[in-house]
Design an enzyme around this catalytic site. Structure first.
Site, PDB file in Angstrom:
ATOM      1  N   ASN A  17     126.346 -34.773   3.151  1.00  0.00           N
ATOM      2  CA  ASN A  17     125.252 -35.523   2.534  1.00  0.00           C
ATOM      3  C   ASN A  17     123.981 -35.065   3.234  1.00  0.00           C
ATOM      4  O   ASN A  17     123.693 -35.491   4.343  1.00  0.00           O
ATOM      5  CB  ASN A  17     125.497 -37.023   2.742  1.00  0.00           C
ATOM      6  CG  ASN A  17     124.311 -37.859   2.298  1.00  0.00           C
ATOM      7  OD1 ASN A  17     123.402 -37.371   1.628  1.00  0.00           O
ATOM      8  ND2 ASN A  17     124.317 -39.140   2.678  1.00  0.00           N
TER       9      ASN A  17
ATOM     10  N   LYS B 131     121.007 -35.680   2.572  1.00  0.00           N
ATOM     11  CA  LYS B 131     119.910 -36.661   2.523  1.00  0.00           C
ATOM     12  C   LYS B 131     118.619 -35.951   2.127  1.00  0.00           C
ATOM     13  O   LYS B 131     118.654 -35.025   1.326  1.00  0.00           O
ATOM     14  CB  LYS B 131     119.798 -37.402   3.859  1.00  0.00           C
ATOM     15  CG  LYS B 131     121.155 -37.963   4.290  1.00  0.00           C
ATOM     16  CD  LYS B 131     121.085 -38.929   5.427  1.00  0.00           C
ATOM     17  CE  LYS B 131     122.494 -39.438   5.743  1.00  0.00           C
ATOM     18  NZ  LYS B 131     122.543 -40.460   6.766  1.00  0.00           N
TER      19      LYS B 131
ATOM     20  N   HIS C 220     124.864 -45.512  -1.402  1.00  0.00           N
ATOM     21  CA  HIS C 220     124.732 -45.200   0.028  1.00  0.00           C
ATOM     22  C   HIS C 220     123.943 -46.315   0.705  1.00  0.00           C
ATOM     23  O   HIS C 220     123.013 -46.870   0.124  1.00  0.00           O
ATOM     24  CB  HIS C 220     124.035 -43.840   0.221  1.00  0.00           C
ATOM     25  CG  HIS C 220     124.096 -43.380   1.639  1.00  0.00           C
ATOM     26  ND1 HIS C 220     123.217 -43.849   2.590  1.00  0.00           N
ATOM     27  CD2 HIS C 220     124.941 -42.537   2.272  1.00  0.00           C
ATOM     28  CE1 HIS C 220     123.536 -43.296   3.770  1.00  0.00           C
ATOM     29  NE2 HIS C 220     124.575 -42.489   3.593  1.00  0.00           N
TER      30      HIS C 220
ATOM     31  N   GLU D  32     121.663 -46.287   2.809  1.00  0.00           N
ATOM     32  CA  GLU D  32     120.206 -46.078   2.865  1.00  0.00           C
ATOM     33  C   GLU D  32     119.563 -46.452   1.533  1.00  0.00           C
ATOM     34  O   GLU D  32     118.420 -46.925   1.498  1.00  0.00           O
ATOM     35  CB  GLU D  32     119.910 -44.622   3.253  1.00  0.00           C
ATOM     36  CG  GLU D  32     120.159 -44.412   4.746  1.00  0.00           C
ATOM     37  CD  GLU D  32     120.621 -43.008   5.118  1.00  0.00           C
ATOM     38  OE1 GLU D  32     120.461 -42.086   4.309  1.00  0.00           O
ATOM     39  OE2 GLU D  32     121.153 -42.854   6.234  1.00  0.00           O
TER      40      GLU D  32
ATOM     41  N   GLU E 166     131.515 -46.397   5.331  1.00  0.00           N
ATOM     42  CA  GLU E 166     130.501 -46.005   6.306  1.00  0.00           C
ATOM     43  C   GLU E 166     129.905 -47.246   6.964  1.00  0.00           C
ATOM     44  O   GLU E 166     128.971 -47.849   6.429  1.00  0.00           O
ATOM     45  CB  GLU E 166     129.371 -45.241   5.602  1.00  0.00           C
ATOM     46  CG  GLU E 166     129.820 -43.980   4.914  1.00  0.00           C
ATOM     47  CD  GLU E 166     128.665 -42.995   4.726  1.00  0.00           C
ATOM     48  OE1 GLU E 166     128.799 -41.867   5.200  1.00  0.00           O
ATOM     49  OE2 GLU E 166     127.638 -43.358   4.141  1.00  0.00           O
TER      50      GLU E 166
ATOM     51  N   GLY F 193     124.143 -42.018  11.672  1.00  0.00           N
ATOM     52  CA  GLY F 193     123.023 -41.360  12.336  1.00  0.00           C
ATOM     53  C   GLY F 193     122.742 -41.883  13.728  1.00  0.00           C
ATOM     54  O   GLY F 193     121.708 -41.593  14.318  1.00  0.00           O
TER      55      GLY F 193
ATOM     56  N   SER G  86     128.416 -40.551  11.794  1.00  0.00           N
ATOM     57  CA  SER G  86     128.448 -39.726  13.002  1.00  0.00           C
ATOM     58  C   SER G  86     129.742 -38.929  13.163  1.00  0.00           C
ATOM     59  O   SER G  86     130.263 -38.818  14.269  1.00  0.00           O
ATOM     60  CB  SER G  86     128.182 -40.581  14.244  1.00  0.00           C
ATOM     61  OG  SER G  86     126.893 -41.169  14.165  1.00  0.00           O
TER      62      SER G  86
ATOM     63  N   GLY H  65     124.231 -35.735   9.414  1.00  0.00           N
ATOM     64  CA  GLY H  65     123.660 -34.817  10.405  1.00  0.00           C
ATOM     65  C   GLY H  65     124.421 -33.508  10.579  1.00  0.00           C
ATOM     66  O   GLY H  65     123.828 -32.425  10.535  1.00  0.00           O
TER      67      GLY H  65
END
Ligand code: PGA
Length: 247
Positions: free
Chosen positions: A9, A11, A94, A96, A166, A172, A211, A233
């Site tokens: 992902n 982002k 998601h 976010e 998640e 993150g 993570s 990430g």
């Protein structure tokens, strides 16, 4: 047997040239062919990334979409637009998007239905906040998110759906759920789906996200119920992402 699925992902990262560079690097690295590899890239990169992965087994994903086919929805992207490009997967709900863009269970559900209708596989994200976990509400929250997202879905479509567990406190932050904590929740998600849809729950893939890194991926993937990872990430560097695929 459920095919493991590792999805990156990206982002809101990478312009077109950076995206192409990453994909070229990834293509040059030997990858485990038993793992389904998905790149969920920004809308602006979809077209070029699609041509760059042509002829490989890498799949293409978007990070969101609207539930309507077209209309007066300024700034939105429709499922048909994604379909035209050849998008295989779409991340829906998601955390976010839930946190910053008012995504709610009801809109996630609408999007899941449209995605299935148009032949795009949804990756539905669920997960609790730290506060919810601290008061032992994590299962209640995740159960609600799962059941709402799947409301009105045909049993025959369940196997096309991927769920990504998640925990928000692990995204993150460098802090992961322990692999057994993640497995425990993922088992619970599968039982929740079974309770509503029956044994097809065994065909549905459930990922862990939060993570996931080269140094913890093998432990996570060794768990009985974890079928893959949704990775932020560590998907932004081809070398790291390939290490995840080659767990
Ligand atoms: P992270 O992000 O791997 O950077 O924690 C995961 C995600 O948000 O999907």
């Amino acid at each position: 047997m459920r095919t493991p699925i590792i999805a990156g992902n990206w982002k809101m990262n990478k312009n077109v040239s950076e995206a192409l560079e990453l994909v070229k690097e990834l293509k040059a690295i030997e990858r485990n062919k038993k793992v389904e590899t998905v790149l969920c890239v920004p809308f602006t990169n979809l077209w070029q990334v699609k041509s760059e992965i042509e002829g490989t087994d890498i799949k293409l994903g978007a990070q969101n979409m609207h539930w309507e086919e077209s209309g007066a929805y300024t700034g939105e992207v429709s499922p048909l637009m994604l379909k035209e490009i050849g998008v295989d997967y779409v991340i829906l709900g998601h955390s976010e998007r839930r946190q910053y863009f008012n995504e709610i269970d009801e809109t996630v559900n609408k999007k899941v239905k449209t995605a299935l209708e148009k032949g795009i596989y949804p990756i539905i994200c669920v997960g609790e906040t730290l506060e919810e976990r601290e008061v032992n509400k994590e299962k209640e929250v995740v159960e609600r998110q799962v059941l709402k997202a799947l409301e009105g879905i045909d049993t025959s479509d369940i196997e096309k759906i991927v769920i990504a567990y998640e925990p928000i406190w692990a995204i993150g932050t460098g802090r992961t759920a322990s692999s057994s904590e993640a497995n425990d929740m993922i088992k619970f998600i599968r039982e929740t789906v079974e309770g509503k849809f029956g044994k097809v729950s065994n065909d549905m893939r459930i990922q862990y996200g939060g993570s996931v890194k080269p140094n913890n991926v093998s432990e996570i993937m060794a768990e009985s119920d974890i079928d893959g990872a949704l990775v932020g990430g560590a998907s932004l560097k081809a070398e790291d992402f390939a290490k995840l695929i080659n767990y």
